[in-house]
Design an enzyme around this catalytic site. Structure first.
Site, mmCIF file in Angstrom:
data_model
loop_
_atom_site.group_PDB
_atom_site.id
_atom_site.type_symbol
_atom_site.label_atom_id
_atom_site.label_comp_id
_atom_site.label_asym_id
_atom_site.label_seq_id
_atom_site.Cartn_x
_atom_site.Cartn_y
_atom_site.Cartn_z
ATOM 1 N N GLU A 1 0.862 -1.191 0.000
ATOM 2 C CA GLU A 1 0.000 0.000 0.000
ATOM 3 C C GLU A 1 0.895 1.236 0.000
ATOM 4 O O GLU A 1 2.051 1.169 0.423
ATOM 5 C CB GLU A 1 -0.913 -0.024 1.240
ATOM 6 C CG GLU A 1 -1.866 1.146 1.400
ATOM 7 C CD GLU A 1 -2.801 1.321 0.230
ATOM 8 O OE1 GLU A 1 -2.460 2.156 -0.647
ATOM 9 O OE2 GLU A 1 -3.853 0.655 0.164
ATOM 10 N N THR B 1 -15.368 -4.999 2.158
ATOM 11 C CA THR B 1 -14.555 -3.803 2.384
ATOM 12 C C THR B 1 -15.434 -2.567 2.331
ATOM 13 O O THR B 1 -16.562 -2.593 1.827
ATOM 14 C CB THR B 1 -13.453 -3.663 1.320
ATOM 15 O OG1 THR B 1 -14.057 -3.272 0.078
ATOM 16 C CG2 THR B 1 -12.688 -4.965 1.133
ATOM 17 N N ASP C 1 -8.248 1.469 -7.902
ATOM 18 C CA ASP C 1 -8.757 2.752 -8.386
ATOM 19 C C ASP C 1 -9.291 2.567 -9.804
ATOM 20 O O ASP C 1 -8.559 2.158 -10.699
ATOM 21 C CB ASP C 1 -7.632 3.785 -8.378
ATOM 22 C CG ASP C 1 -8.154 5.210 -8.534
ATOM 23 O OD1 ASP C 1 -9.143 5.395 -9.272
ATOM 24 O OD2 ASP C 1 -7.569 6.130 -7.935
#
Length: 233
Positions: free
Chosen positions: A87, A210, A137
């Site tokens: 990340e 999530t 994304d």
């Protein structure tokens, strides 16, 4: 005259932006004090998994874990599996570090870096049973599609680090991204698409919910889970 070969770089276009978000004081402390414990420093050499985990166990790579709660849940529920999370966003990393500090688990490590640099320089060949990419994304505007992480070079890189028969699991709630991914994988001989029914019984194919999934559903998006098995060369 022969010239030395330059190191291979997979991409220069970034597939992420630095999202706005405040890093809390607790998260800042965690980044300073806990990354030396749970983090793996970026180096231009292959990781020695036996050294960082202290054992040889099945391994899962989790790309872009967000706030880390889903990845943490997987690691807690599967102590016999080693998880490596990648990340770039500090608030999410700090949040996961705080969870790790309280839990005491040792089967999860973190790298703070662009995943394409990690794939190209740190991860040994055929070293993972599973690679997870949950809600990357979507870069919804057409002019930004080139920034999407899942491109031909990404597929090639993932094929290199997955073991034969290993699984790539992608989840997205953007229909045109789904179509883009399916088209890419139809063009490669290194993967075969698997149905959700086929992988339903596989422990490492599980995906916890999530916040990105919940947000997408509130917007009326349809969540798709895509599974690809690494073929033999």
């Amino acid at each position: 005259m022969a010239f030395p070969m330059r190191p291979k770089h997979f991409r220069k276009i970034r597939s992420f932006v630095r999202r706005p978000g405040r890093t809390t004081s607790a998260q800042q402390r965690a980044l300073a004090a806990l990354m030396p414990i749970f983090g793996v420093p970026f180096e231009e050499q292959r990781i020695d998994f036996l050294k960082i985990f202290g054992r040889d166990a099945p391994r899962v790579l989790d790309i872009g874990f967000g706030d880390g709660e889903g990845l943490f849940s997987l690691a807690v529920n599967h102590p016999d599996v080693d998880y490596l999370g990648v990340e770039v966003h500090e608030p999410g990393i700090g949040h996961l570090l705080l969870l790790l500090e309280r839990s005491g688990i040792t089967n999860l490590k973190i790298i703070q870096r662009d995943v394409m640099e990690i794939l190209g320089q740190m991860l040994p060949a055929a070293s993972f049973e599973v690679v997870n990419l949950f809600f990357p994304d979507p870069w919804p505007k057409k002019r930004h599609h080139k920034r999407r992480l899942v491109q031909a070079n990404f597929v090639e890189a993932i094929a290199g680090i997955l073991k034969q028969g290993g699984l790539l699991h992608i989840a997205t709630d953007w229909t045109d991204y789904t179509e883009h991914i399916e088209k890419l994988f139809l063009e490669t001989e290194k993967f075969t698409e698997r149905s959700s029914k086929t992988v339903a019984g596989q422990t490492l194919a599980q995906r916890p919910p999530t916040k990105f999934e919940r947000k997408g559903k509130l917007l009326g998006h349809t969540v798709r889970d895509l599974y690809y098995k690494r073929n033999a060369d």
